[in-house]
Design a protein around this motif. Sequence first.
Motif, PDB file in Angstrom:
ATOM      1  N   LEU A  56      29.649 -52.334  -3.969  1.00  8.66           N
ATOM      2  CA  LEU A  56      30.089 -51.662  -2.740  1.00  8.66           C
ATOM      3  C   LEU A  56      30.334 -52.650  -1.603  1.00  8.66           C
ATOM      4  CD1 LEU A  56      27.588 -48.633  -2.800  1.00  8.66           C
ATOM      5  CD2 LEU A  56      29.983 -48.622  -3.492  1.00  8.66           C
ATOM      6  N   ARG A  57      30.367 -53.961  -1.935  1.00 10.02           N
ATOM      7  CA  ARG A  57      30.472 -54.974  -0.883  1.00 10.02           C
ATOM      8  C   ARG A  57      31.727 -54.789  -0.036  1.00 10.02           C
ATOM      9  NH1 ARG A  57      29.975 -60.932  -2.988  1.00 10.02           N
ATOM     10  NH2 ARG A  57      27.957 -60.043  -3.582  1.00 10.02           N
ATOM     11  N   ASP A  58      32.863 -54.556  -0.689  1.00 22.05           N
ATOM     12  CA  ASP A  58      34.113 -54.402   0.066  1.00 22.05           C
ATOM     13  C   ASP A  58      34.095 -53.172   0.963  1.00 22.05           C
ATOM     14  OD1 ASP A  58      35.127 -56.681  -1.013  1.00 22.05           O
ATOM     15  OD2 ASP A  58      36.324 -55.680  -2.555  1.00 22.05           O
ATOM     16  N   SER A  59      33.575 -52.068   0.438  1.00 18.44           N
ATOM     17  CA  SER A  59      33.506 -50.839   1.245  1.00 18.44           C
ATOM     18  C   SER A  59      32.603 -51.025   2.448  1.00 18.44           C
ATOM     19  CB  SER A  59      32.996 -49.678   0.379  1.00 18.44           C
ATOM     20  OG  SER A  59      33.883 -49.413  -0.689  1.00 18.44           O
ATOM     21  N   LEU A  60      31.495 -51.736   2.259  1.00 18.33           N
ATOM     22  CA  LEU A  60      30.584 -51.987   3.378  1.00 18.33           C
ATOM     23  C   LEU A  60      31.255 -52.858   4.437  1.00 18.33           C
ATOM     24  CD1 LEU A  60      27.297 -52.628   1.350  1.00 18.33           C
ATOM     25  CD2 LEU A  60      27.764 -50.646   2.785  1.00 18.33           C
ATOM     26  N   GLU A  61      31.984 -53.895   3.984  1.00 19.99           N
ATOM     27  CA  GLU A  61      32.645 -54.794   4.934  1.00 19.99           C
ATOM     28  C   GLU A  61      33.753 -54.076   5.688  1.00 19.99           C
ATOM     29  OE1 GLU A  61      33.932 -58.136   2.690  1.00 19.99           O
ATOM     30  OE2 GLU A  61      31.911 -58.981   2.458  1.00 19.99           O
ATOM     31  N   GLU A  62      34.526 -53.239   4.990  1.00 24.17           N
ATOM     32  CA  GLU A  62      35.612 -52.522   5.651  1.00 24.17           C
ATOM     33  C   GLU A  62      35.110 -51.604   6.745  1.00 24.17           C
ATOM     34  OE1 GLU A  62      37.717 -50.477   2.636  1.00 24.17           O
ATOM     35  OE2 GLU A  62      38.561 -52.281   1.713  1.00 24.17           O
ATOM     36  N   GLU A  63      33.936 -51.033   6.549  1.00 25.35           N
ATOM     37  CA  GLU A  63      33.363 -50.122   7.542  1.00 25.35           C
ATOM     38  C   GLU A  63      32.510 -50.858   8.566  1.00 25.35           C
ATOM     39  OE1 GLU A  63      34.084 -47.017   7.884  1.00 25.35           O
ATOM     40  OE2 GLU A  63      35.319 -46.880   6.068  1.00 25.35           O
ATOM     41  N   GLY A  64      32.406 -52.184   8.417  1.00 26.19           N
ATOM     42  CA  GLY A  64      31.600 -52.959   9.352  1.00 26.19           C
ATOM     43  C   GLY A  64      30.118 -52.678   9.231  1.00 26.19           C
ATOM     44  N   ILE A  65      29.678 -52.382   8.042  1.00 22.57           N
ATOM     45  CA  ILE A  65      28.267 -52.046   7.809  1.00 22.57           C
ATOM     46  C   ILE A  65      27.550 -53.284   7.280  1.00 22.57           C
ATOM     47  CG2 ILE A  65      26.670 -50.619   6.499  1.00 22.57           C
ATOM     48  CD1 ILE A  65      28.885 -48.515   6.337  1.00 22.57           C
ATOM     49  N   GLU A  66      26.459 -53.619   7.932  1.00 19.43           N
ATOM     50  CA  GLU A  66      25.625 -54.726   7.459  1.00 19.43           C
ATOM     51  C   GLU A  66      24.373 -54.139   6.811  1.00 19.43           C
ATOM     52  OE1 GLU A  66      23.248 -58.673   9.132  1.00 19.43           O
ATOM     53  OE2 GLU A  66      24.332 -57.342  10.503  1.00 19.43           O
ATOM     54  N   LEU A  67      24.156 -54.479   5.579  1.00 21.84           N
ATOM     55  CA  LEU A  67      23.007 -53.957   4.841  1.00 21.84           C
ATOM     56  C   LEU A  67      21.893 -54.987   4.899  1.00 21.84           C
ATOM     57  CD1 LEU A  67      22.183 -51.501   3.136  1.00 21.84           C
ATOM     58  CD2 LEU A  67      22.858 -52.802   1.108  1.00 21.84           C
ATOM     59  N   VAL A  68      20.767 -54.612   5.453  1.00 21.14           N
ATOM     60  CA  VAL A  68      19.630 -55.512   5.616  1.00 21.14           C
ATOM     61  C   VAL A  68      18.516 -55.056   4.696  1.00 21.14           C
ATOM     62  CG1 VAL A  68      17.945 -56.464   7.231  1.00 21.14           C
ATOM     63  CG2 VAL A  68      20.277 -55.937   8.008  1.00 21.14           C
TER      64      VAL A  68
ATOM     65  N   SER B  49      26.869 -42.039   2.328  1.00 21.33           N
ATOM     66  CA  SER B  49      26.642 -42.516   3.697  1.00 21.33           C
ATOM     67  C   SER B  49      27.898 -43.167   4.258  1.00 21.33           C
ATOM     68  CB  SER B  49      25.479 -43.515   3.709  1.00 21.33           C
ATOM     69  OG  SER B  49      24.286 -42.899   3.260  1.00 21.33           O
ATOM     70  N   ILE B  50      28.552 -43.999   3.427  1.00 16.15           N
ATOM     71  CA  ILE B  50      29.773 -44.666   3.872  1.00 16.15           C
ATOM     72  C   ILE B  50      30.853 -43.638   4.201  1.00 16.15           C
ATOM     73  CG2 ILE B  50      31.655 -46.186   3.134  1.00 16.15           C
ATOM     74  CD1 ILE B  50      29.543 -47.711   1.462  1.00 16.15           C
ATOM     75  N   ARG B  51      30.987 -42.621   3.360  1.00  9.73           N
ATOM     76  CA  ARG B  51      31.992 -41.587   3.595  1.00  9.73           C
ATOM     77  C   ARG B  51      31.712 -40.816   4.874  1.00  9.73           C
ATOM     78  NH1 ARG B  51      32.433 -39.144  -2.571  1.00  9.73           N
ATOM     79  NH2 ARG B  51      33.693 -40.866  -3.433  1.00  9.73           N
ATOM     80  N   SER B  52      30.463 -40.536   5.129  1.00 11.45           N
ATOM     81  CA  SER B  52      30.117 -39.783   6.343  1.00 11.45           C
ATOM     82  C   SER B  52      30.406 -40.588   7.597  1.00 11.45           C
ATOM     83  CB  SER B  52      28.639 -39.375   6.302  1.00 11.45           C
ATOM     84  OG  SER B  52      27.806 -40.521   6.348  1.00 11.45           O
ATOM     85  N   LEU B  53      30.249 -41.926   7.510  1.00 11.05           N
ATOM     86  CA  LEU B  53      30.555 -42.764   8.677  1.00 11.05           C
ATOM     87  C   LEU B  53      32.045 -42.884   8.893  1.00 11.05           C
ATOM     88  CD1 LEU B  53      27.974 -45.662   8.161  1.00 11.05           C
ATOM     89  CD2 LEU B  53      27.925 -43.888   9.930  1.00 11.05           C
ATOM     90  N   GLY B  54      32.823 -42.845   7.786  1.00  9.61           N
ATOM     91  CA  GLY B  54      34.277 -42.972   7.901  1.00  9.61           C
ATOM     92  C   GLY B  54      34.893 -41.707   8.447  1.00  9.61           C
TER      93      GLY B  54
END
Length: 337
Positions: free
Chosen positions: A294-306, A332-337
């Motif tokens: 999911l790295r690309d999807s996280l980067e596209e949404e500007g999400i940093e996973l800690v 979670s990614i879909r809900s933020l988008g």
Amino acid sequence: TFPSRGLGDVYKRQVVDALLSGEIERDVVNENLTKTGETIVCRWNNSILRGREGQILGGMSLALDITEQVRAENALRESEKKYSTLVENSLTGIYIDQDERIVFANQMLADTYGYPREELIGIESWRLVHPEDRPMTDNIRAKRLQGKKVPTEYEARGLKKDGSVIWVKRRNTKIEYAGGMAILGNVVDVTERKRAEEQFQRTNRELKNFASVVSHDLKSPIMTIQGFASRLRKRLPEESERRVGRYIEQIMASADRMELLVTDLLALSKSGRVVSTLREVPFSEIARSVTLGLRDSLEEEGIELVMADQLPAVRCDRERICQVFENLLVNSIRSLG
């Protein structure tokens, strides 16, 4: 006896005349009051006393206290009335089978088999059983009457008057009836339930066949994806591998997970369940595996996973717990988008 002198003469003549005319019955049952005021029931036997020449000498009445007998008979009638009401209002068909004939049947049994009730009385009991099931029911019946151990409840096919087939659940027991041994039976029509079970089994078989075919069909393209991704990684120049290496890793990881899902689907189609293999897995390993795809999807949404440095190990099925967390992250990614 009645007195024959004095005032008794008048009473004697009245009683004797009443007996002769039939006004007083010779045998009669009536209620009487005792000296203490208690009501009792007596059976009276009245007769006329005659002399040797046939002349009337007087009358005689014998009384027998039958109070307890009457009470018992009333209680029995009340019990029979309650039993009759219970049987006639039962939701199950109730019958008595004696000498292989129906000697008693309630209305529900008649309705179940489509007969007028009067036609059932005296009919051979085997006529209500499907020909293929008669050997089984005859065997159970014979053993039951012999006192041998047989199932109390069992299911068999029945035949209605119009020839149609029904499924019935029977519950039988041996009783004594009218001086002989008999079978007291209860019958419930379970035709609709049997049809639903058969439909479910057919649907389940079709679903298993479908899952088996789909599983086999999906395995081929997955193996192709895995094979070409592996070849691509080997043939890429070193500088290109650095640029596209992570995409190939994502393709391989996704294909591996898809292969597991197809394998599980195939196992489900064969055995009806998937057997999980539990082992200790570091949670950090689970997190890295999930975030890799999911790295690309996280980067596209500007999400940093800690992630914390020290994560515990969990006992789980590694691949399936990865699926759980991947679904949570995707949602979670879909809900933020």
